[in-house]
Design an enzyme around this catalytic site. Structure first.
Site, PDB file in Angstrom:
ATOM      1  N   LEU A 159      -7.246  -1.696  -3.141  1.00 24.14           N
ATOM      2  CA  LEU A 159      -5.821  -1.424  -3.305  1.00 24.14           C
ATOM      3  C   LEU A 159      -5.079  -2.670  -2.843  1.00 24.14           C
ATOM      4  O   LEU A 159      -5.535  -3.362  -1.925  1.00 24.14           O
ATOM      5  CB  LEU A 159      -5.404  -0.239  -2.423  1.00 24.14           C
ATOM      6  N   ASP A 160      -3.925  -2.964  -3.456  1.00 26.28           N
ATOM      7  CA  ASP A 160      -3.076  -4.043  -2.953  1.00 26.28           C
ATOM      8  C   ASP A 160      -2.829  -3.814  -1.466  1.00 26.28           C
ATOM      9  O   ASP A 160      -2.790  -2.669  -1.009  1.00 26.28           O
ATOM     10  CB  ASP A 160      -1.694  -4.010  -3.628  1.00 26.28           C
ATOM     11  N   ARG A 161      -2.571  -4.893  -0.768  1.00 27.54           N
ATOM     12  CA  ARG A 161      -2.301  -4.794   0.672  1.00 27.54           C
ATOM     13  C   ARG A 161      -1.149  -3.824   0.956  1.00 27.54           C
ATOM     14  O   ARG A 161      -1.201  -3.034   1.900  1.00 27.54           O
ATOM     15  CB  ARG A 161      -1.966  -6.187   1.216  1.00 27.54           C
TER      16      ARG A 161
END
Length: 478
Positions: free
Chosen positions: A183-185
């Protein structure tokens, strides 16, 4: 019959004054963050943030082909410009630079093929939200967690201990995990790890055969259409370093299905079903549709122009766009939220060790020794940064600072100038570290949350869900 030992390889006789270079070691592959990595430092909590006490860390790398025949001094001055040369001279005096595990006495040493360089630096990590990682499922095969926003999945860029992998290892004794998806940060939600290579391969197969379904929920600007919206605009990466993408005909094919769940008069809650898995796909498609995520620190910024990128209208070159984005975050003192530092922004294009700082899409299977294969944090040319240069020059020209450094040979002690070990991050000072002298504004916990959440992850024989975030409730108000 006694086994005959294989003869030891003969060492080539060295010419007078020639330097011996040991053969390269085989670096271990696979997930291998062990006790010694987790013990490098500790966490503390302050103002709703999880913080990491500054610590000493070795950047290690084998001599790159283009460095062969060049002096260490030349390599530092042209490729590793995070610090002025005075820093590297002081680091050498302090025993922080090692070549083939021998302290570097002379920066004029000429590099040879297979030279192994180790540079010990004092490392600072950006804070992340203090929200705990909730474990949704744990069995013999998988660990499934609800990831908080602002946490990268695994070490990359400036993040190491403030990552899901390290927190699970240190606080939940969950080690040797294999990343299945990322997942994106800044995205929260369902994140799955395999406990064995076999399970990892089995789920990878499902990914290839498109048997996996992901469902996200987000809160976007304005009144999203009531009918189902399908966006198939191709997406191009503008910058791996900053982690910025945009719609472009030359980009990769993408498809996202959107369904509105509610509208509160100002913002809409939207369900997102990505049919492909491109970087920042949901965020870029929503921006294109004119409904960016309410608090997206990249795709809902003024830098994109009056329409904020709606319909792909930007009116700037990629370089101008990146510059405007960075300037907007600089003015808000929020580069950490963007996931980059000044050094990252100014580093040489050749050093792409963490492909995408904000998305952290680099494989977690990297060897931790080589996880960031640069000998130093490359970056800003000090000559072009007078303020940083002055601070560094002051530090390195102060006899007191160098005396303190040379007395304090135990690098791992992280003692402050009064000799007391740091408590709650108050005193870990290093006499050579410029970061130690800088005052940075802490982000608020609210700034570290983006309204995009992975709600459900479904495969052939599993389905994992997390609960709906507070900001996605129908009656929620900003």
């Amino acid at each position: 019959e006694a086994a005959v030992a294989a003869p030891a390889p003969k060492k080539r006789r060295l010419a007078a004054g020639e330097r011996y270079v040991p053969p390269p070691r085989k670096l271990s592959a696979g997930v291998s963050f062990g006790a010694e990595h987790f013990a490098e430092t500790s966490y503390y909590f302050e103002g709703g943030l999880r913080k990491v006490r500054p610590y000493y860390f070795d950047f290690r790398t084998y001599c790159k082909g283009r460095w062969v025949g060049r002096s260490l001094l030349h390599v530092f001055s042209t490729e590793f410009r995070a610090q002025p040369l005075a820093y590297y001279r002081a680091a050498a005096r302090a025993g922080r630079l090692r070549l083939n595990e021998e302290p570097v006495r002379d920066l004029d040493v000429v590099l040879k093929n297979n030279d192994f360089l180790r540079n010990t630096v004092h490392r600072h990590e950006p804070p992340v939200t203090a929200q705990p990682i909730q474990i949704l499922v744990e069995n013999d095969e998988v660990v499934v967690v609800d990831k908080p926003s602002s946490l990268p999945v695994h070490p990359c860029g400036r993040f190491r201990h403030n990552t899901v992998i390290f927190i699970l290892g240190k606080e939940h004794a969950l080690k040797e995990l294999h990343t299945i998806h990322r997942l994106d940060r800044m995205t929260s939600g369902v994140l799955m790890f395999a406990k064995t290579v076999e399970v990892s391969k089995r789920i990878d197969e499902q990914v290839r055969e498109r048997q996996l379904e992901k469902e996200y929920v987000c809160r976007v600007v304005g009144e999203f259409p009531e009918h189902e919206v399908v966006c198939e605009e191709p997406i191009l990466v503008v910058s791996y370093k900053v982690g910025v993408c945009r719609v472009d005909p030359k980009g990769k094919f993408c498809k996202t299905v959107f369904q509105r769940l509610s509208y509160n008069g100002q913002t809409s809650v939207v369900k997102c079903l990505p049919r492909t898995g491109r970087t920042h796909q949901i965020r870029v498609h929503l921006q294109y549709l004119g409904h960016p995520i309410v608090n997206d620190p990249i795709y809902n910024m003024e830098a994109w122009g009056p329409d904020r990128g709606k319909g792909g209208k930007i009116g700037k070159t990629d370089e101008e766009l990146l510059k405007a984005l960075v300037e907007e975050h600089r003015s808000k003192q929020s580069l950490d939220i963007l996931g980059v530092s000044e050094e990252d922004l100014n580093s040489d294009a050749e050093n792409k060790d963490c492909g995408n700082s904000s998305d952290c899409t680099k494989s977690a299977q990297a060897d931790p020794i080589n996880e960031n294969s640069r000998p130093a944090e490359d970056g800003k040319d000090p000559a072009k940064d007078p303020e940083r240069h002055d601070v560094t020059a002051y530090l390195l020209n102060s006899d007191t600072n160098l005396e303190t450094l040379e007395k304090n040979n135990k690098l791992g002690s992280c003692e402050n100038q009064d000799g007391q070990t740091g408590e709650e991050g108050s005193g870990e000072k290093d006499p050579l570290c410029v970061e130690c002298r800088m005052r940075r504004r802490d982000p608020s916990p609210k700034e570290l949350v983006m309204y995009l959440h992975a709600l459900r992850y479904k495969g052939a024989e599993f389905e994992y869900c997390s609960k709906m975030p507070e900001w996605a409730m129908e009656d929620w108000e900003e």
